[in-house]
Design a protein around this motif. Structure first.
Motif, short mmCIF file in Angstrom:
data_model
loop_
_atom_site.label_atom_id
_atom_site.label_comp_id
_atom_site.label_asym_id
_atom_site.label_seq_id
_atom_site.Cartn_x
_atom_site.Cartn_y
_atom_site.Cartn_z
N TYR A 16 -38.24 -31.15 -4.98
CA TYR A 16 -39.42 -30.30 -5.12
C TYR A 16 -40.20 -30.75 -6.34
O TYR A 16 -39.72 -31.56 -7.13
N ASP A 17 -41.42 -30.22 -6.49
CA ASP A 17 -42.25 -30.55 -7.65
C ASP A 17 -42.31 -29.36 -8.59
O ASP A 17 -42.07 -28.22 -8.21
N HIS A 18 -42.67 -29.64 -9.84
CA HIS A 18 -42.65 -28.60 -10.87
C HIS A 18 -44.07 -28.22 -11.27
O HIS A 18 -44.86 -27.82 -10.42
N CYS A 19 -44.44 -28.34 -12.53
CA CYS A 19 -45.71 -27.77 -13.04
C CYS A 19 -46.94 -28.48 -12.49
O CYS A 19 -46.90 -29.67 -12.17
N THR A 20 -48.04 -27.73 -12.43
CA THR A 20 -49.32 -28.33 -12.04
C THR A 20 -50.45 -27.72 -12.86
O THR A 20 -50.50 -26.50 -13.06
N SER B 120 -47.45 -30.64 -1.45
CA SER B 120 -46.32 -30.62 -0.52
C SER B 120 -45.01 -30.27 -1.22
O SER B 120 -44.08 -29.77 -0.58
N GLY B 121 -44.92 -30.51 -2.52
CA GLY B 121 -43.69 -30.25 -3.25
C GLY B 121 -43.42 -28.79 -3.55
O GLY B 121 -42.40 -28.47 -4.18
N TYR B 122 -44.30 -27.89 -3.09
CA TYR B 122 -44.12 -26.46 -3.35
C TYR B 122 -43.71 -25.67 -2.10
O TYR B 122 -43.49 -24.46 -2.18
N GLU B 123 -43.59 -26.34 -0.97
CA GLU B 123 -43.26 -25.64 0.27
C GLU B 123 -41.91 -24.94 0.17
O GLU B 123 -41.74 -23.81 0.64
N GLN B 124 -40.95 -25.61 -0.43
CA GLN B 124 -39.61 -25.04 -0.58
C GLN B 124 -39.64 -23.77 -1.44
O GLN B 124 -38.98 -22.77 -1.12
N LEU B 125 -40.42 -23.80 -2.51
CA LEU B 125 -40.52 -22.63 -3.38
C LEU B 125 -41.26 -21.49 -2.70
O LEU B 125 -40.91 -20.32 -2.88
N GLU B 126 -42.28 -21.82 -1.92
CA GLU B 126 -42.99 -20.78 -1.17
C GLU B 126 -42.00 -20.01 -0.29
O GLU B 126 -42.04 -18.78 -0.21
N ARG B 127 -41.11 -20.75 0.38
CA ARG B 127 -40.10 -20.11 1.22
C ARG B 127 -39.16 -19.24 0.42
O ARG B 127 -38.83 -18.12 0.80
N ALA B 128 -38.72 -19.77 -0.73
CA ALA B 128 -37.78 -19.03 -1.58
C ALA B 128 -38.41 -17.74 -2.09
O ALA B 128 -37.74 -16.70 -2.18
N VAL B 129 -39.69 -17.79 -2.44
CA VAL B 129 -40.41 -16.60 -2.91
C VAL B 129 -40.45 -15.53 -1.81
O VAL B 129 -40.23 -14.34 -2.07
N ASP B 130 -40.71 -15.95 -0.58
CA ASP B 130 -40.76 -15.01 0.54
C ASP B 130 -39.37 -14.42 0.82
O ASP B 130 -39.23 -13.22 1.05
N GLU B 131 -38.36 -15.27 0.78
CA GLU B 131 -37.00 -14.79 1.04
C GLU B 131 -36.57 -13.75 0.01
O GLU B 131 -35.92 -12.75 0.34
N ALA B 132 -36.93 -14.01 -1.24
CA ALA B 132 -36.53 -13.11 -2.32
C ALA B 132 -37.45 -11.90 -2.44
O ALA B 132 -37.14 -10.95 -3.17
N GLY B 133 -38.59 -11.93 -1.74
CA GLY B 133 -39.57 -10.85 -1.89
C GLY B 133 -40.12 -10.79 -3.29
O GLY B 133 -40.35 -9.71 -3.84
N PHE B 134 -40.36 -11.96 -3.88
CA PHE B 134 -40.79 -12.00 -5.27
C PHE B 134 -42.27 -11.66 -5.42
O PHE B 134 -42.66 -10.86 -6.27
N TYR B 135 -43.12 -12.30 -4.61
CA TYR B 135 -44.54 -11.96 -4.49
C TYR B 135 -44.82 -11.67 -3.02
O TYR B 135 -44.16 -12.22 -2.14
N ASP B 136 -45.83 -10.84 -2.75
CA ASP B 136 -46.23 -10.68 -1.36
C ASP B 136 -47.26 -11.75 -1.01
O ASP B 136 -47.59 -12.62 -1.83
#
Length: 284
Positions: free
Chosen positions: A208-212, A256-272
């Motif tokens: 995955y990718d980090h800061c932008t 493209s390096g943020y797709e994995q984190l987008e999924r993790a955020v949804d799974e955890a219910g971190f942001y809507d």
């Protein structure tokens, strides 16, 4: 045109870095200044609200900024990222003598993570557990080390304490596995936090990718972007600042390096989906 940047003060070196960059950018005839934030959530709100022109965003801050901006009809533009932000992995580490040989073996055991808002030491590794069929907090007990909440894992104290818990003297404080970014696995070994040869990697995330660096709506940061990308590591004046910021070159951004984190955020219910904070008990 003047450019005002927001950055999060996760460490005292942030002042040194941006004081130095400001002097260099101004010497290149760019009217540049910066403001510091105590947490990424406020920085994201100010970027989307147009109170700053550009933000040095964590990966989690990018996810929230993108969602918040889309919900409000605001356009954000990725500007650049460091060479060291690309193709990273998080790992789940266990003691070398642990009977655990697969993620499935963690069922009924205790996993240590970093702070609640750490992409690399909490959100992404817990998503890895879910992908293996284990529900954090149900199938696996999660012991979280909430140090520097609001800094999105930039403060590695929680990660370091999670690693220490693998070898806690008191069995009641000991954990079966610890989550961290792969570079910190090496760092904690050099520090002696993890004894040499005493741990092994049980599992690792996809890259995955980090800061932008992210520009706000209608902000003209073309010259700022060009100057950053033109920073030369061979320049003796710039090299110490680039070392402090942890890069050798600024690269074109990619999403493209943020797709994995987008999924993790949804799974955890971190942001809507609108970028509003929905994580239970999260107080930056």
């Amino acid at each position: 045109m003047a450019v005002l940047l927001g950055a999060v003060a996760y460490d005292q070196k942030v002042v040194t870095i941006w004081d130095g960059f400001r002097a260099w950018l101004r010497s290149s005839d760019l009217d540049f200044d910066y403001v510091l934030y105590s947490n990424y959530e406020r920085q994201v709100r100010d970027l989307v609200g147009g109170r700053i022109d550009v933000a040095w965003n964590s990966p989690l801050a990018w996810v929230r900024a993108r969602r918040l901006a889309a919900a409000r009809g605001v356009t954000l533009t990725p500007v650049t990222m460091r060479d060291t932000d690309c193709d990273l992995r998080s790992v789940i580490a266990v003691r070398a003598d642990s009977p655990v040989t697969s993620i499935a073996d963690l069922a009924g055991r205790v996993v240590a993570t970093g702070a609640v808002d750490s992409p690399q030491a909490t959100l992404l590794p817990l998503s890895l557990l879910r992908s293996a069929g284990l529900v954090p907090g149900a199938d696996v007990a999660v012991r979280r080390f909430d140090i520097g909440v609001g800094l999105h894992g930039d403060h590695v104290g929680g990660e370091r304490d999670a690693a220490r818990a693998l070898f806690a003297a008191d069995a009641a404080d000991r954990v079966d596995a610890a989550c961290m970014i792969d570079s910190n696995l090496l760092l904690f070994g050099r520090e002696g936090v993890l004894p040499a040869g005493a741990v092994r990697v049980l599992a690792q995330t996809p890259v995955y990718d980090h800061c932008t660096m992210t520009a706000g709506d209608n902000s003209d940061i073309s010259r700022f972007a060009a100057l950053l990308r033109g920073m030369d590591y061979a320049d003796a004046d710039l090299r110490p600042l680039l070392d402090l910021e942890g890069l050798k070159e600024w690269r074109p951004p990619r999403l493209s390096g943020y797709e994995q984190l987008e999924r993790a955020v949804d799974e955890a219910g971190f942001y809507d989906e609108n970028g509003e904070i929905t994580a239970a008990g999260y107080r930056p």
